[in-house]
Scaffold this motif. Structure first.
Motif, PDB file in Angstrom:
ATOM      1  N   ASP A   9       0.780  -1.273  -0.023  1.00  0.00           N
ATOM      2  CA  ASP A   9       0.138   0.018  -0.190  1.00  0.00           C
ATOM      3  C   ASP A   9       0.784   1.216   0.106  1.00  0.00           C
ATOM      4  O   ASP A   9       1.949   1.130  -0.202  1.00  0.00           O
TER       5      ASP A   9
ATOM      6  N   THR B 105      -5.565  -3.333  -0.222  1.00  0.00           N
ATOM      7  CA  THR B 105      -5.691  -3.920   0.816  1.00  0.00           C
ATOM      8  C   THR B 105      -5.450  -5.451   0.688  1.00  0.00           C
ATOM      9  O   THR B 105      -4.733  -6.074  -0.395  1.00  0.00           O
ATOM     10  N   MET B 106      -5.382  -6.152   1.640  1.00  0.00           N
ATOM     11  CA  MET B 106      -4.958  -7.426   1.687  1.00  0.00           C
ATOM     12  C   MET B 106      -6.258  -8.470   1.569  1.00  0.00           C
ATOM     13  O   MET B 106      -6.324  -9.627   1.125  1.00  0.00           O
ATOM     14  N   LEU B 107      -7.570  -7.953   1.818  1.00  0.00           N
ATOM     15  CA  LEU B 107      -8.625  -8.887   2.009  1.00  0.00           C
ATOM     16  C   LEU B 107      -9.724  -8.571   0.891  1.00  0.00           C
ATOM     17  O   LEU B 107     -10.501  -9.378   0.464  1.00  0.00           O
ATOM     18  N   ASN B 108      -9.677  -7.504   0.309  1.00  0.00           N
ATOM     19  CA  ASN B 108     -10.620  -7.074  -0.925  1.00  0.00           C
ATOM     20  C   ASN B 108     -10.200  -7.891  -2.315  1.00  0.00           C
ATOM     21  O   ASN B 108      -9.159  -8.328  -2.673  1.00  0.00           O
ATOM     22  N   GLU B 109     -11.167  -7.670  -3.122  1.00  0.00           N
ATOM     23  CA  GLU B 109     -10.924  -8.079  -4.543  1.00  0.00           C
ATOM     24  C   GLU B 109      -9.567  -7.333  -5.060  1.00  0.00           C
ATOM     25  O   GLU B 109      -9.523  -6.046  -4.808  1.00  0.00           O
TER      26      GLU B 109
ATOM     27  N   SER C  55      -6.325  -8.170  -4.377  1.00  0.00           N
ATOM     28  CA  SER C  55      -5.606  -7.747  -3.087  1.00  0.00           C
ATOM     29  C   SER C  55      -4.197  -7.526  -3.442  1.00  0.00           C
ATOM     30  O   SER C  55      -3.533  -7.840  -4.669  1.00  0.00           O
TER      31      SER C  55
ATOM     32  N   ASP D 174      -7.443  -2.234   5.254  1.00  0.00           N
ATOM     33  CA  ASP D 174      -8.416  -3.185   5.636  1.00  0.00           C
ATOM     34  C   ASP D 174      -9.147  -2.928   6.975  1.00  0.00           C
ATOM     35  O   ASP D 174     -10.366  -3.181   7.011  1.00  0.00           O
TER      36      ASP D 174
ATOM     37  N   ALA E  21      -4.487 -13.951   5.464  1.00  0.00           N
ATOM     38  CA  ALA E  21      -4.025 -13.543   4.190  1.00  0.00           C
ATOM     39  C   ALA E  21      -2.435 -13.261   4.246  1.00  0.00           C
ATOM     40  O   ALA E  21      -1.872 -13.368   3.158  1.00  0.00           O
TER      41      ALA E  21
END
Length: 195
Positions: free
Chosen positions: A5, A38-42, A44, A65, A91
């Motif tokens: 990020d 982000t690590m978790l969203n579409e 990633s 996140d 993740a």
């Protein structure tokens, strides 16, 4: 290869953390980190990792996140998804194990502590402490992983290390973090093209 990020791409080109690392070690850097990742969203941060025979992966992530929960109230489940209490599932470990499995050394760069009057994340110190503790467990279990704890460098009071928003590093903060990463990488992995 640097993915993650805005911690890693702030003050590009040339004054960001990864450029400092590359210059310090004499290594070329492919910077694929971008603000808001982000690590978790579409799409990633993990999706930006592709093994192209890089020797070193520099990563940051997880902070954005926390926008999906309320710090101090409802982020425990989110942190568990990022990295489990024992530091081996989630993740973040999944990405680290993937890179290590490809024979790539990994440096995870942790966030500086947000200043008390930061534009965002000022209330997320407790969550970031939990994230740090779990990353340290993962670091302790993997010889080819280094966790560089940004909160030991930017503790929330060194204004010169922070941008005016109170949580991103200033150009000086990028230098301090970048040089710390470079020193740790050279000590641990011997990766340097500079005689």
């Amino acid at each position: 290869l640097a993915i993650g990020d805005s911690l890693l791409d702030y003050h590009t080109p040339d004054a960001d953390i990864t450029s400092i690392v590359g210059a310090s070690l004499g290594l070329d850097v492919d910077l694929l980190a971008f603000g808001g990742a982000t690590m978790l969203n579409e799409y990633s941060i993990a999706d930006t990792y592709v093994d192209r025979e890089h020797a070193l992966l520099i990563v940051s992530g997880g902070g954005n996140d926390l926008e999906g929960c309320v710090c101090g109230e409802s982020c425990e489940g989110m942190i568990d998804e990022l990295i489990s209490e024992d530091g081996v599932e989630g993740a973040i470990p999944d990405l680290v194990y993937r890179a290590l499995g490809d024979g790539v050394y990994v440096v995870w760069v942790g966030y500086m502590r947000p200043m008390a009057d930061a534009d965002e994340y000022a209330d997320c110190g407790g969550e970031l402490d939990v994230l740090r503790d779990r990353l340290q467990l993962l670091d302790g279990a993997e010889d080819d992983l280094i966790f560089v704890d940004g909160a030991l460098i930017g503790t929330g009071i060194e204004e010169h290390l922070y941008d005016p928003d109170g949580y991103h590093p200033s150009p000086e903060g990028c230098v301090v973090l970048g040089e710390e990463v470079a020193e740790r990488v050279e000590d641990a992995f011997g990766l340097s093209a500079i005689e």
